[in-house]
Design a protein around this motif. Structure first.
Motif, mmCIF file in Angstrom:
data_model
loop_
_atom_site.group_PDB
_atom_site.id
_atom_site.type_symbol
_atom_site.label_atom_id
_atom_site.label_comp_id
_atom_site.label_asym_id
_atom_site.label_seq_id
_atom_site.Cartn_x
_atom_site.Cartn_y
_atom_site.Cartn_z
ATOM 1 N N UNK A 1 0.829 -1.209 0.000
ATOM 2 C CA UNK A 1 0.000 0.000 0.000
ATOM 3 C C UNK A 1 0.860 1.255 0.000
ATOM 4 N N UNK A 2 1.868 1.297 0.865
ATOM 5 C CA UNK A 2 2.743 2.468 0.913
ATOM 6 C C UNK A 2 3.478 2.656 -0.408
ATOM 7 N N UNK A 3 3.951 1.578 -0.985
ATOM 8 C CA UNK A 3 4.685 1.660 -2.242
ATOM 9 C C UNK A 3 3.773 2.125 -3.372
ATOM 10 N N UNK A 4 2.578 1.554 -3.442
ATOM 11 C CA UNK A 4 1.647 1.908 -4.520
ATOM 12 C C UNK A 4 1.217 3.367 -4.404
ATOM 13 N N UNK A 5 0.899 3.805 -3.202
ATOM 14 C CA UNK A 5 0.431 5.180 -3.068
ATOM 15 C C UNK A 5 1.555 6.186 -3.285
ATOM 16 N N UNK A 6 2.770 5.848 -2.895
ATOM 17 C CA UNK A 6 3.897 6.739 -3.171
ATOM 18 C C UNK A 6 4.100 6.909 -4.680
ATOM 19 N N UNK A 7 3.960 5.818 -5.423
ATOM 20 C CA UNK A 7 4.084 5.910 -6.883
ATOM 21 C C UNK A 7 2.960 6.762 -7.470
ATOM 22 N N UNK A 8 1.742 6.561 -6.989
ATOM 23 C CA UNK A 8 0.598 7.321 -7.520
ATOM 24 C C UNK A 8 0.737 8.795 -7.212
ATOM 25 N N UNK A 9 1.066 9.133 -5.970
ATOM 26 C CA UNK A 9 1.188 10.543 -5.590
ATOM 27 C C UNK A 9 2.334 11.221 -6.339
ATOM 28 N N UNK A 10 3.434 10.505 -6.556
ATOM 29 C CA UNK A 10 4.551 11.089 -7.287
ATOM 30 C C UNK A 10 4.171 11.351 -8.744
ATOM 31 N N UNK A 11 3.449 10.432 -9.354
ATOM 32 C CA UNK A 11 3.040 10.627 -10.744
ATOM 33 C C UNK A 11 2.017 11.759 -10.861
ATOM 34 N N UNK A 12 1.137 11.891 -9.884
ATOM 35 C CA UNK A 12 0.170 12.996 -9.909
ATOM 36 C C UNK A 12 0.895 14.329 -9.801
ATOM 37 N N UNK A 13 1.881 14.417 -8.935
ATOM 38 C CA UNK A 13 2.652 15.657 -8.812
ATOM 39 C C UNK A 13 3.395 15.969 -10.108
ATOM 40 N N UNK B 1 -7.749 12.448 -2.806
ATOM 41 C CA UNK B 1 -8.122 11.877 -1.501
ATOM 42 C C UNK B 1 -9.031 10.666 -1.677
ATOM 43 N N UNK B 2 -10.005 10.774 -2.569
ATOM 44 C CA UNK B 2 -10.880 9.627 -2.826
ATOM 45 C C UNK B 2 -10.094 8.449 -3.412
ATOM 46 N N UNK B 3 -9.148 8.770 -4.287
ATOM 47 C CA UNK B 3 -8.326 7.712 -4.874
ATOM 48 C C UNK B 3 -7.459 7.037 -3.810
ATOM 49 N N UNK B 4 -6.966 7.799 -2.866
ATOM 50 C CA UNK B 4 -6.168 7.211 -1.787
ATOM 51 C C UNK B 4 -7.014 6.283 -0.925
ATOM 52 N N UNK B 5 -8.271 6.654 -0.711
ATOM 53 C CA UNK B 5 -9.147 5.775 0.056
ATOM 54 C C UNK B 5 -9.369 4.461 -0.683
ATOM 55 N N UNK B 6 -9.500 4.530 -2.016
ATOM 56 C CA UNK B 6 -9.682 3.309 -2.799
ATOM 57 C C UNK B 6 -8.459 2.404 -2.674
ATOM 58 N N UNK B 7 -7.275 2.983 -2.799
ATOM 59 C CA UNK B 7 -6.048 2.187 -2.693
ATOM 60 C C UNK B 7 -5.922 1.591 -1.290
ATOM 61 N N UNK B 8 -6.231 2.405 -0.276
ATOM 62 C CA UNK B 8 -6.130 1.916 1.100
ATOM 63 C C UNK B 8 -7.106 0.773 1.353
ATOM 64 N N UNK B 9 -8.347 0.942 0.887
ATOM 65 C CA UNK B 9 -9.346 -0.097 1.152
ATOM 66 C C UNK B 9 -9.028 -1.389 0.395
ATOM 67 N N UNK B 10 -8.472 -1.264 -0.785
ATOM 68 C CA UNK B 10 -8.139 -2.479 -1.549
ATOM 69 C C UNK B 10 -7.082 -3.301 -0.817
ATOM 70 N N UNK B 11 -6.068 -2.655 -0.293
ATOM 71 C CA UNK B 11 -5.003 -3.392 0.392
ATOM 72 C C UNK B 11 -5.360 -3.696 1.843
ATOM 73 N N UNK B 12 -6.333 -2.985 2.388
ATOM 74 C CA UNK B 12 -6.685 -3.198 3.796
ATOM 75 C C UNK B 12 -7.605 -4.396 3.979
ATOM 76 N N UNK B 13 -8.588 -4.578 3.084
ATOM 77 C CA UNK B 13 -9.618 -5.588 3.301
ATOM 78 C C UNK B 13 -9.530 -6.758 2.340
ATOM 79 N N UNK B 14 -8.721 -6.667 1.302
ATOM 80 C CA UNK B 14 -8.660 -7.739 0.314
ATOM 81 C C UNK B 14 -7.485 -8.662 0.640
ATOM 82 N N UNK B 15 -7.736 -9.907 0.982
ATOM 83 C CA UNK B 15 -6.614 -10.795 1.313
ATOM 84 C C UNK B 15 -5.734 -11.124 0.111
ATOM 85 N N UNK B 16 -6.293 -11.020 -1.113
ATOM 86 C CA UNK B 16 -5.510 -11.308 -2.308
ATOM 87 C C UNK B 16 -4.699 -10.112 -2.782
ATOM 88 N N UNK B 17 -4.729 -9.007 -2.047
ATOM 89 C CA UNK B 17 -3.968 -7.825 -2.462
ATOM 90 C C UNK B 17 -2.465 -8.024 -2.336
#
Length: 812
Positions: A58-70, A338-354
Motif C-alpha cells: 500500500x505504501x509503495x503503490x500510493x507513493x508511486x501514484x502521488x509522485x506521478x500525480x505531482x 483523496x478519494x483515490x487514496x481511500x480506494x487504494x487503502x481499502x483495496x489493500x486493507x480488506x482484500x486478502x488477495x492484495x
C-alpha cells in the motif's frame, strides 16, 4: 482519569500501560499503530508477515501514484511556471529599472488559479518551489523530487505565502510574512530577534536588517535577492489589509526588492474591487493563466490508468463515481486524489488477495510463500478464474484439474496470469492512443470525444464495437489512394515509435505488437507497389488520350468547315444521317469531359470517379482488396486489444470495483441517517431501554412506539402516521397517552377518568403521577416539536393556526 475529564475535548488518547504481563499486548498495539491500522485477516488465517506485506505494498503503490500525480500537475503548468519564473527574475534587471517613470511601480503578477480553491495549496506550493529553484522548470522532469528539496540558499529568490486565515489584520499579515522570511535557513543571515533587538514581530525594520545581512553575503553576485510575497486567496483577504500591505511594500521597494504574486479564482474585477486606485497605481501587473482543473483531471486519468503506470486499476463504477464527484461538487483535484487514496487503502486493507497486486510479481516473489488455504479458496471463488477453468476443461483438462486440486501448481500459475494482465495493459495503451490519433485526423465535430469518455467506453467493453469506431472505419474506407497511402505510412511509423516495438532484440520481434507491426509493414509495401504500377499506367493512358484527342479535334475542324457552306443556306442545320457521325459526336463529348476534369466539378464524388476511371481494372480490384484488408485489420486491432478487462482471469486482484463502500464514505446521506436515528434509536444508542419487552408481538421494531425512547423519536413515529396537515392537539394527546402508558406499566394501580363528552378524545391524566405533571409533558412536547421543525420535517401554516404541515414523505 480525572485529568482526561473535559467538557470541550471530544476524543482522548490514553496510552496503554506497559508491564511484564501485558508486554506482548503492548507490542501488538505498537505494531498496529506502526502499520497504520492494518490488521490480520482472520478469515484466511493470514500470517503477520502477510499483513506487513499488504501495508508495504500500500505504501509503495500510493507513493508511486502521488509522485506521478505531482509530475502530471507540474508538467501541465510548466509553461505558466516558466513565465512566472522569468517574470520574477527580470523584475529588477537593469533594463527594467532603467526606464524613467514618475513613480517606481511594484512588480505584481496576477495568477488565475481557477475556481478549485482546495487545490490552490498544492499549486502555490509548486510556484514557491519553482521560484526557489535556481533553474526554470522543465517539462517531463524525472528529478522533481530532488528539485523540490533544493535549499533556499542556492537561489536568489525567497518566497513567503500569505493566506487569509493567518492574516486577519495588517499586524498579523506582516508578522506572518516576516517570520516566514526569517525562518529560512540561509548561511550568514542575521536574525534581529535572536540578537536581542527590541523590535516587534511585525516591524519591517527587522526584515530590512535581515535583508541587508543577506546582501552582504551575496556581494559577489551582481544581482540582489528578491523577496516574493504570494497572496494565495486574494478574494478572501480584508481590503484594507491588502491596501496597507501593498503601500508598505511599495515604500520599502528602494531598500528591499519585493515582488507580489496574487492568486485570483474569478476575474480581474476582483482585483479592482479589492484595491482602490491609489493602490493599483503602485502596481505593475502581469497576468498568468494556469491550467483548468478539468484538463488536469484528464491528464491524471490518462497517465495513471490509460497508460497503466500503476499496479492497481480502478473499475468503471468507482471511476465514474470519482469523476462525478469531481464534476458535480468542487472541481477539486485534491478531493479526487483523496478519494483515490481511500480506494487504494481499502483495496489493500480488506482484500486478502492484495498481496498479489504487485507489478513485480514473479514465481520467486515472497508473496507466493505467504499464501494460505484461505487465499487459494478466495482465488478459486473468483468468477474470472472459474470462467478460465471452464474454458480449459475441453482444451486442456489436466491443467483445469491441477488448478482446482493442487495449491502449489496454482501458486506457480498465478504469476503467468498476472503477466498476461500486464501485457494486456501495454497493448491496450498503444492501441488506445492509436485510436485517439485516428480520431484526430478527421475534423468532424461528432468525432471529438475526450480520452476520458473513450476510456469509460473501453472499461465497459463497448468501445471496440461502438458506433464511434464503426464510423471511423467507414471514413477510412472512403479515403482516396493518396490519403490512404499517407495514412498507412503514419500508421506504420506510429507502431514503430511505440515502446514495445522500439527494441531490436529477437525476443521483442516475437511479441504480439511486433507481429502487428509486420502486418502493417506488409500492407504498406503492397500498397506502395500497387500505386507505383497504377501511376505508370495512368501516365501512359493519359498521353494516349491526349494524342487521340488532338487527332479527333483536327478531323472535327475539317468536317465542320466542309459542312459550313451547306448549313449557311438554311436556318435549320441538317440532321446527322450516318451512324459514324453519331459515334464521333459521342466520343468527342466524352473526351471533352475528361480534358476539363481539372477545371470542372471538384466534388468528392467527381474526384473519386476520376480516380477510379483512370485506374486499370486489375489494379482497381487489387486496391479494393487492400482497402478491405486495412479495414479488417483495424477492426481486429480494436476488437482484440480494446476488449473489456473482465475477460482476463484474476482481473479482480488488480481492479477495484466496490463502489458501494466508496459511496458510503464520500457520499453522505443525512436524511437516511436522521430517519434511522429517529425510527431506530437503538442502532445509535445501543441501549436496552429502546428494545421491545419480552413477549411482545411485533413485526418491526421501527413501527413500535415505546415510551422509554427519546421524546423526539416518539413524536417522529407519530408524525409518520399523520397526513399532510397535523393537528397539534391530537399530536400532543397521543404523545401524552404514550407517556401515560409507560408510567402505567411501572405502577400497578390504574385510575380511569371518564370523558364528559362522547365525541371528544379522552385527555391523559397527568395530575395523579408523581413527578410528571401536564406542564412537564407540554414542555417535552414543545421541545421535541421544535427539534423536528429544526430538522425540516414540519413547518407552521397560515391555513390553520392549530395545525402544522408535513414536509417529508417516505421513510428511507
Amino acid at each position: 482519569m480525572d485529568e482526561y475529564d473535559s467538557l470541550t475535548d471530544a476524543v482522548f488518547f490514553v496510552p496503554p500501560s506497559i508491564n511484564a504481563k501485558g508486554k506482548g499486548r503492548a507490542n501488538q498495539q505498537s505494531s498496529h499503530f506502526r502499520l497504520d491500522g492494518f490488521q490480520q485477516l482472520k478469515d484466511v488465517k493470514e500470517k503477520w508477515e502477510g499483513t506487513e506485506l499488504r501495508h508495504e505494498l500500500f505504501k509503495k503503490e500510493w507513493d508511486d501514484i502521488s509522485l506521478r500525480i505531482e509530475e502530471v500537475m507540474l508538467n501541465m503548468n510548466t509553461i505558466a511556471l516558466s513565465a512566472i519564473y522569468n517574470f520574477v527574475q527580470s523584475a529588477y534587471t537593469p533594463e527594467a529599472t532603467r526606464a524613467i517613470k514618475p513613480i517606481q511601480e511594484l512588480p505584481a503578477g496576477i495568477v488565475f488559479a481557477g475556481i478549485n480553491v482546495p487545490d490552490h495549496d498544492l499549486l502555490f506550493q509548486q510556484i514557491a518551489n519553482t521560484l526557489s529553484s535556481p533553474t526554470p522548470p522543465k517539462a517531463h522532469t524525472d528529478d522533481m523530487k530532488a528539485e523540490s528539496t533544493i535549499s533556499a540558499a542556492s537561489s536568489s529568490n525567497y518566497v513567503a505565502i500569505l493566506q487569509s486565515k493567518d492574516c486577519f489584520h495588517l499586524k498579523s499579515a506582516l508578522k506572518s510574512m516576516i517570520e516566514q522570511f526569517l525562518s529560512l535557513e540561509i548561511e550568514g543571515a542575521v536574525n534581529p530577534f535572536e540578537e536581542g533587538a527590541r523590535l516587534q514581530h511585525y516591524d519591517m525594520i527587522a526584515l530590512e536588517r535581515w535583508y541587508r545581512s543577506i546582501c552582504k553575503q551575496l556581494e559577489e553576485q551582481q544581482k540582489k535577492p528578491t523577496l516574493v510575497v504570494i497572496i494565495q486567496d486574494f478574494e478572501s483577504f480584508d481590503h484594507d489589509t491588502l491596501q496597507d500591505l501593498v503601500t508598505i511594500c511599495s515604500n520599502y521597494q528602494d531598500r528591499i526588492q519585493f515582488v507580489l504574486l496574487m492568486g485570483l479564482a474569478t476575474s480581474m474585477d476582483a482585483l479592482h474591487q479589492g484595491l482602490p486606485k491609489s493602490a493599483l497605481s503602485l502596481l505593475q501587473t502581469r497576468k498568468f493563466q494556469m491550467q483548468q482543473s478539468n484538463e488536469c483531471l484528464t491528464a491524471i486519468v490518462e497517465d495513471l490508468f490509460i497508460h497503466a503506470n500503476v499496479g492497481l486499476m480502478v473499475g468503471p463504477l468507482p471511476l465514474k463515481q470519482l469523476i462525478d464527484q469531481f464534476m458535480h461538487y468542487n472541481f477539486s483535484v485534491g478531493g479526487f486524489v483523496s478519494n483515490l487514496k481511500y480506494i487504494v487503502m481499502h483495496h489493500y486493507y480488506a482484500n486478502p488477495l492484495s498481496i498479489l497486486c504487485d507489478r513485480s510479481l514473479s514465481p520467486e516473489s515472497p508473496a507466493l510463500d505467504l499464501l494460505e488455504e484461505g487465499h487459494f479458496d478466495h482465488l478459486r471463488m473468483l468468477p474470472s478464474f472459474q470462467r478460465y477453468v471452464e474454458s480449459k476443461v475441453e482444451s486442456d483438462p489436466q491443467l483445469a484439474e491441477m488448478l482446482i486440486l493442487d495449491n502449489e501448481f496454482l501458486a506457480q500459475h498465478v504469476p503467468e496470469l498476472a503477466e498476461d494482465i500486464r501485457e494486456y495493459h501495454r497493448n491496450f495503451s498503444i492501441v488506445f492512443d492509436f485510436l485517439w490519433w485516428v480520431q484526430s485526423r478527421f475534423s468532424i465535430s461528432i468525432l471529438k470525444k475526450s480520452k476520458r469518455v473513450l476510456y469509460f467506453m473501453a472499461l465497459d467493453g463497448a468501445l471496440a464495437e461502438s458506433s464511434h469506431v464503426t464510423f471511423l472505419l467507414s471514413l477510412i474506407r472512403k479515403m482516396n489512394s493518396n490519403d490512404m497511402m499517407l495514412f498507412v505510412e503514419e500508421w506504420l511509423q506510429y507502431f514503430r515509435n511505440s515502446e514495445i516495438c522500439q527494441s531490436d532484440s529477437a525476443s521483442d520481434l516475437d511479441g504480439i505488437m511486433a507481429q502487428e507491426l509486420l502486418t502493417v509493414q506488409s500492407i504498406r509495401d503492397r500498397m506502395a507497389a500497387l500505386l507505383d504500377v497504377v501511376s505508370e499506367d495512368s501516365v501512359t493512358s493519359s498521353s494516349e488520350i491526349e494524342d487521340n484527342d488532338k487527332e479527333e479535334d483536327d478531323e472535327s475542324q475539317i468536317k465542320v468547315a466542309q459542312s459550313g457552306n451547306e448549313a449557311s443556306s438554311s436556318l435549320v442545320p441538317a440532321p446527322l444521317s450516318s451512324s459514324n457521325s453519331f459515334t464521333f459526336v459521342k466520343k468527342r463529348k466524352l473526351v471533352s469531359v475528361n480534358a476539363n476534369d481539372t477545371e470542372g466539378r471538384q466534388t468528392r464524388i467527381a474526384k473519386k470517379t476520376r480516380e477510379t476511371a483512370r485506374m486499370p481494372k486489375g489494379a482497381l480490384g487489387a486496391y479494393t482488396l487492400l482497402v478491405k484488408e486495412i479495414d479488417e485489420t483495424l477492426a481486429r486491432l480494436f476488437k482484440t486489444y480494446l476488449a473489456c478487462h473482465t475477460k482476463l482471469p484474476l482481473y479482480e486482484i488488480f481492479y477495484y470495483s466496490q463502489v458501494t463502500i466508496q459511496q458510503k464514505a464520500f457520499l453522505p446521506q443525512p436524511r437516511a441517517s436522521v430517519q434511522t436515528a429517529l425510527g431506530q434509536p437503538e442502532q445509535y444508542l445501543n441501549c436496552n431501554c429502546c428494545h421491545p419487552p419480552q413477549g411482545a408481538h411485533t413485526t418491526s421494531l421501527a413501527d413500535m412506539v415505546l415510551p422509554t425512547q427519546h421524546d423526539t423519536c416518539i413524536l417522529y413515529k407519530l408524525y409518520v402516521e399523520c397526513g399532510r396537515m397535523i393537528n397539534m392537539y391530537d399530536w400532543f394527546s397521543a404523545f401524552g397517552m404514550i407517556l401515560e402508558r409507560g408510567l402505567e406499566s411501572t405502577s400497578p394501580k390504574e385510575v380511569k377518568r371518564p370523558s364528559k363528552k362522547k365525541g371528544r378524545q379522552q385527555e391523559p391524566d397527568f395530575e395523579r403521577k408523581g413527578g410528571l405533571d401536564q406542564k412537564e409533558v407540554q414542555a417535552r412536547f414543545i421541545s421535541g416539536v421544535a427539534e423536528l421543525q429544526f430538522m425540516g420535517f414540519i413547518k407552521p401554516t397560515n391555513r390553520k393556526t392549530d395545525h402544522v404541515q408535513r414536509l417529508t414523505w417516505g421513510n428511507i
